[in-house]
Scaffold this motif. Structure first.
Motif, PDB file in Angstrom:
ATOM      1  N   VAL A 140     -29.547   1.455 -21.329  1.00 29.01           N
ATOM      2  CA  VAL A 140     -29.336   2.888 -21.544  1.00 29.01           C
ATOM      3  C   VAL A 140     -27.841   3.204 -21.500  1.00 29.01           C
ATOM      4  CG1 VAL A 140     -29.616   5.138 -20.419  1.00 29.01           C
ATOM      5  CG2 VAL A 140     -31.592   3.649 -20.749  1.00 29.01           C
ATOM      6  N   GLY A 141     -27.387   4.127 -22.336  1.00 27.03           N
ATOM      7  CA  GLY A 141     -25.986   4.510 -22.355  1.00 27.03           C
ATOM      8  C   GLY A 141     -25.640   5.459 -21.217  1.00 27.03           C
ATOM      9  N   VAL A 142     -24.450   5.309 -20.685  1.00 27.54           N
ATOM     10  CA  VAL A 142     -23.980   6.171 -19.605  1.00 27.54           C
ATOM     11  C   VAL A 142     -23.866   7.622 -20.086  1.00 27.54           C
ATOM     12  CG1 VAL A 142     -21.971   6.678 -18.155  1.00 27.54           C
ATOM     13  CG2 VAL A 142     -22.800   4.327 -18.352  1.00 27.54           C
ATOM     14  N   GLY A 143     -23.479   7.808 -21.356  1.00 28.82           N
ATOM     15  CA  GLY A 143     -23.138   9.132 -21.863  1.00 28.82           C
ATOM     16  C   GLY A 143     -24.147  10.211 -21.584  1.00 28.82           C
ATOM     17  N   GLY A 144     -25.364  10.067 -22.074  1.00 33.68           N
ATOM     18  CA  GLY A 144     -26.382  11.089 -21.857  1.00 33.68           C
ATOM     19  C   GLY A 144     -27.054  10.979 -20.513  1.00 33.68           C
ATOM     20  N   HIS A 145     -27.126   9.769 -19.973  1.00 30.07           N
ATOM     21  CA  HIS A 145     -27.846   9.550 -18.715  1.00 30.07           C
ATOM     22  C   HIS A 145     -27.218  10.339 -17.575  1.00 30.07           C
ATOM     23  CE1 HIS A 145     -30.209   7.336 -15.732  1.00 30.07           C
ATOM     24  NE2 HIS A 145     -29.090   7.165 -15.042  1.00 30.07           N
ATOM     25  N   VAL A 146     -25.919  10.250 -17.423  1.00 33.53           N
ATOM     26  CA  VAL A 146     -25.252  10.923 -16.305  1.00 33.53           C
ATOM     27  C   VAL A 146     -25.295  12.438 -16.489  1.00 33.53           C
ATOM     28  CG1 VAL A 146     -23.064  11.230 -15.088  1.00 33.53           C
ATOM     29  CG2 VAL A 146     -23.801   8.939 -15.793  1.00 33.53           C
ATOM     30  N   ALA A 147     -25.065  12.915 -17.698  1.00 30.52           N
ATOM     31  CA  ALA A 147     -25.059  14.359 -17.939  1.00 30.52           C
ATOM     32  C   ALA A 147     -26.388  15.002 -17.584  1.00 30.52           C
ATOM     33  CB  ALA A 147     -24.702  14.646 -19.399  1.00 30.52           C
ATOM     34  N   GLY A 148     -27.479  14.231 -17.670  1.00 27.52           N
ATOM     35  CA  GLY A 148     -28.793  14.740 -17.309  1.00 27.52           C
ATOM     36  C   GLY A 148     -29.113  14.615 -15.833  1.00 27.52           C
ATOM     37  N   GLY A 149     -28.203  14.080 -15.056  1.00 22.61           N
ATOM     38  CA  GLY A 149     -28.408  13.941 -13.621  1.00 22.61           C
ATOM     39  C   GLY A 149     -28.347  12.510 -13.144  1.00 22.61           C
ATOM     40  N   GLY A 150     -28.890  11.598 -13.952  1.00 25.10           N
ATOM     41  CA  GLY A 150     -28.890  10.195 -13.569  1.00 25.10           C
ATOM     42  C   GLY A 150     -29.785   9.938 -12.371  1.00 25.10           C
ATOM     43  N   GLY A 151     -29.964   8.688 -12.048  1.00 21.33           N
ATOM     44  CA  GLY A 151     -30.771   8.334 -10.882  1.00 21.33           C
ATOM     45  C   GLY A 151     -31.701   7.187 -11.178  1.00 21.33           C
ATOM     46  N   GLY A 152     -32.058   6.439 -10.130  1.00 25.33           N
ATOM     47  CA  GLY A 152     -32.929   5.288 -10.310  1.00 25.33           C
ATOM     48  C   GLY A 152     -33.234   4.598  -9.002  1.00 25.33           C
ATOM     49  N   ALA A 153     -33.158   3.281  -9.009  1.00 24.83           N
ATOM     50  CA  ALA A 153     -33.668   2.474  -7.907  1.00 24.83           C
ATOM     51  C   ALA A 153     -32.972   2.728  -6.576  1.00 24.83           C
ATOM     52  CB  ALA A 153     -33.563   0.994  -8.270  1.00 24.83           C
ATOM     53  N   LEU A 154     -31.710   3.106  -6.577  1.00 27.34           N
ATOM     54  CA  LEU A 154     -30.981   3.329  -5.329  1.00 27.34           C
ATOM     55  C   LEU A 154     -30.860   4.808  -4.957  1.00 27.34           C
ATOM     56  CD1 LEU A 154     -28.064   0.735  -5.651  1.00 27.34           C
ATOM     57  CD2 LEU A 154     -30.075   0.586  -4.168  1.00 27.34           C
ATOM     58  N   SER A 155     -31.532   5.680  -5.698  1.00 25.48           N
ATOM     59  CA  SER A 155     -31.291   7.110  -5.507  1.00 25.48           C
ATOM     60  C   SER A 155     -31.899   7.654  -4.217  1.00 25.48           C
ATOM     61  CB  SER A 155     -31.808   7.892  -6.713  1.00 25.48           C
ATOM     62  OG  SER A 155     -30.961   7.682  -7.824  1.00 25.48           O
ATOM     63  N   ARG A 156     -33.035   7.125  -3.784  1.00 27.63           N
ATOM     64  CA  ARG A 156     -33.581   7.613  -2.517  1.00 27.63           C
ATOM     65  C   ARG A 156     -32.674   7.245  -1.346  1.00 27.63           C
ATOM     66  NH1 ARG A 156     -38.851   8.807  -1.433  1.00 27.63           N
ATOM     67  NH2 ARG A 156     -39.165   7.119   0.080  1.00 27.63           N
ATOM     68  N   ARG A 157     -31.819   6.252  -1.565  1.00 30.54           N
ATOM     69  CA  ARG A 157     -30.881   5.850  -0.524  1.00 30.54           C
ATOM     70  C   ARG A 157     -29.517   6.517  -0.678  1.00 30.54           C
ATOM     71  NH1 ARG A 157     -29.356  -0.468   0.979  1.00 30.54           N
ATOM     72  NH2 ARG A 157     -27.762  -0.005   2.552  1.00 30.54           N
ATOM     73  N   TYR A 158     -29.063   6.724  -1.931  1.00 26.52           N
ATOM     74  CA  TYR A 158     -27.701   7.204  -2.151  1.00 26.52           C
ATOM     75  C   TYR A 158     -27.605   8.482  -2.983  1.00 26.52           C
ATOM     76  CZ  TYR A 158     -26.122   2.626  -0.448  1.00 26.52           C
ATOM     77  OH  TYR A 158     -25.877   1.505   0.317  1.00 26.52           O
ATOM     78  N   GLY A 159     -28.714   9.030  -3.437  1.00 27.03           N
ATOM     79  CA  GLY A 159     -28.657  10.223  -4.268  1.00 27.03           C
ATOM     80  C   GLY A 159     -28.571   9.903  -5.748  1.00 27.03           C
ATOM     81  N   LEU A 160     -28.316  10.920  -6.540  1.00 30.16           N
ATOM     82  CA  LEU A 160     -28.228  10.780  -7.989  1.00 30.16           C
ATOM     83  C   LEU A 160     -26.827  10.357  -8.415  1.00 30.16           C
ATOM     84  CD1 LEU A 160     -30.113  14.038  -9.037  1.00 30.16           C
ATOM     85  CD2 LEU A 160     -31.057  11.720  -8.884  1.00 30.16           C
TER      86      LEU A 160
END
Length: 525
Positions: A140-160
């Motif tokens: 997945v490209g960083v461009g749209g992913h981050v602008a939409g908030g981002g998040g995944g496997a480490l987010s419950r530990r570190y946030g979006l």
């Protein structure tokens, strides 16, 4: 779109122009087909491949000056035709902008918008031992992913992702027909801070063309002139290794009662372990519920393998979710170095077919009635046969929910789960069949809220990165709940003010883009 005068000044002649690929060019077929959803057949007049911020600025100026509808593409993973819209005349492809570095002047990590998540993970980790909590699919490209908030496997530990976003650099149009490159940061004194905020969940393609993201966690030591910052302390450090356990149940062993117990337990566990700081928030969990015949029901949990309680946490989770199911799952265990585990390709990587996804945030697990409706759709063999149809429940909450709903543009800071439907097929002649199934299943699950996850009736809304144009289509969304209420909740009006300031000519627009004030329900064209 505002059409600026043809006599506008020529854009920055000192900048080498981007590569302009037209339909007759042999490169066109490779570039036009980068989108992952074969349901859409883009045919822009030109594709401009940009390799620098200067080229991106020039590409935007060219399109605005000539009155051509434009769209920006990074990784090409948009679920809908937000880029592949037939009305788009020029696609600006930023995939050649993929540098990842440390910016000493800003004490932040710079990630170009054309980089993939995998490139970002690899470069940050091998270079400095750090990471950004972002998505699970490395392509997945960083461009749209981050602008939409981002998040995944480490987010419950570190946030979006956006909880660690210090700033952005973005090309925005100007009323003169020129464009400019603006840097916006989270600093309270920054006069452009509203533009930074809009890119922390407002979605891509609404405000400008992001050239690079700047990452630095809040409250980190940025050093001084005599003692420079340690880059290895400016972002989260991922675990050295990941312990993953996968539990599988064969459909032939799971009746409705077992299914109801499984999904009820999954939801209840996440309701009880959604708070920031809860030990269970260290776990990243998913439950995949495929159509009968499409493989086993699959529960996955992953945790930092170096934790002394890693086995206890994962075994306890599987035991809780398995309680009263009545059938023992087959459990497999793997332990991999973090980067190796993170760069595993998505199972559908390289396979281009037709698909439709629909998603929602949940503040609680499914009710028994909702679980029964999903079970019926997954097991009914009377009229629908597609083993590649799956409903997912994904863990959420933890550190994601520490921020307030207005601290970033990502308003969904009270959910405990995400859920989404994914239907995949190849034959164009089957479009109506598969679209009807996924829309009907989604609509009936949220039937008590008009067929959508209305945040004012107990649900969490929708996730803009899992784009679903149905929600903005009055023919398909008859709930009376505006699409923007689902995606942005109370943050929509502030996002509109940002839009009015930075893109008053509505140059950057698509079916799910933030509208100008007064244009909330207009159909984008």
């Amino acid at each position: 779109m505002t059409r600026y005068p043809q006599s506008s000044p020529a854009p920055h002649p000192s900048v080498r122009p981007p590569a302009v690929v037209e339909r007759h060019d042999p490169r066109y077929a490779d570039l036009v087909g980068r989108g992952i959803n074969a349901r859409f057949r883009p045919a822009p007049d030109t594709i401009q491949v940009v390799a620098s911020a200067g080229q991106a600025l020039r590409a935007v100026e060219d399109s605005v000056r000539d009155g051509r509808r434009l769209a920006v593409r990074s990784g090409g993973h948009c679920f809908e035709s937000l880029v592949d819209d037939p009305a788009v005349a020029t696609v600006i492809d930023v995939s050649e902008m993929r540098s990842v570095s440390y910016d000493e002047e800003l004490n932040a990590f710079s990630v170009d918008s054309g980089a993939t998540l995998g490139t970002m993970y690899r470069s940050l980790y091998l270079g400095w031992g750090v990471t950004v909590p972002a998505g699970r699919c490395p392509d997945v490209g960083v461009g749209g992913h981050v602008a939409g908030g981002g998040g995944g496997a480490l987010s419950r530990r570190y946030g979006l992702s956006v909880d660690h976003l210090y700033g952005i650099e973005v090309v925005v149009p100007a009323s003169t027909g020129r464009a400019r490159l603006v840097r916006a940061t989270r600093e309270p004194s920054d006069p452009h801070r509203d533009l930074w905020w809009a890119h922390t969940g407002g979605g891509g393609g609404s405000f400008g063309l992001v050239t690079r993201y700047l990452f630095r966690s809040p409250d980190t030591d940025t050093g001084s002139r005599s003692r420079p910052a340690d880059p290895g302390r400016l972002l989260p450090r991922p675990p050295a290794a990941v312990l993953r356990k996968t539990a599988r149940w064969d459909w032939q062993d799971v009746d409705e009662a077992a299914f109801l117990a499984l999904v009820r337990n999954f939801g209840t566990w996440h309701e009880q372990h959604a708070a920031p700081g809860d030990p269970g928030a260290r776990l990243d969990n998913s439950l995949a519920l495929p159509r009968a015949g499409g493989g086993p029901l699959t529960l996955e949990t992953a945790v930092d393998a170096t934790r002394p309680d890693a086995e206890e946490l994962t075994d306890g989770f599987i035991a809780e979710v398995s309680r009263n199911v009545g059938v023992r799952p087959v459990v497999s265990v793997t332990t991999l170095p973090w980067l190796t585990a993170t760069l595993v390709p998505d199972e559908f990587a390289g396979v281009k077919g037709r698909f439709k996804s629909k998603a929602a945030f949940l503040r609680t697990g499914w009710t028994e009635q909702q679980a029964r409706l999903v079970h019926r759709r997954l097991t009914d063999v009377s009229g629908y046969h597609n083993p590649a149809a799956t409903v997912y429940l994904l863990s959420h909450g933890g550190e994601v929910n520490r921020a307030g709903p207005a601290d970033t543009a990502t308003a969904h800071r009270d959910a405990v789960l995400k859920t989404y439907w994914s239907v995949f097929w190849f034959d164009e002649g089957e479009d109506a069949l598969h679209l009807e199934w996924v829309r009907a299943s989604y609509g009936e699950v949220f039937g008590d809220a008009g067929g959508v996850p209305d945040p004012d009736r107990g649900y969490g809304g929708a996730f803009v990165n899992y784009a679903d144009a149905d929600l903005a289509d009055p023919v398909l969304n008859t709930s009376g709940v505006p699409w923007h209420r689902l995606y942005f909740r109370d943050n929509y009006a502030p996002l509109q003010r940002v839009k009015e300031r930075w893109d008053p000519g509505n140059v950057f627009r698509h079916a799910l883009s933030v509208r100008l004030p007064g244009d909330d329900d207009t159909v984008i064209s």
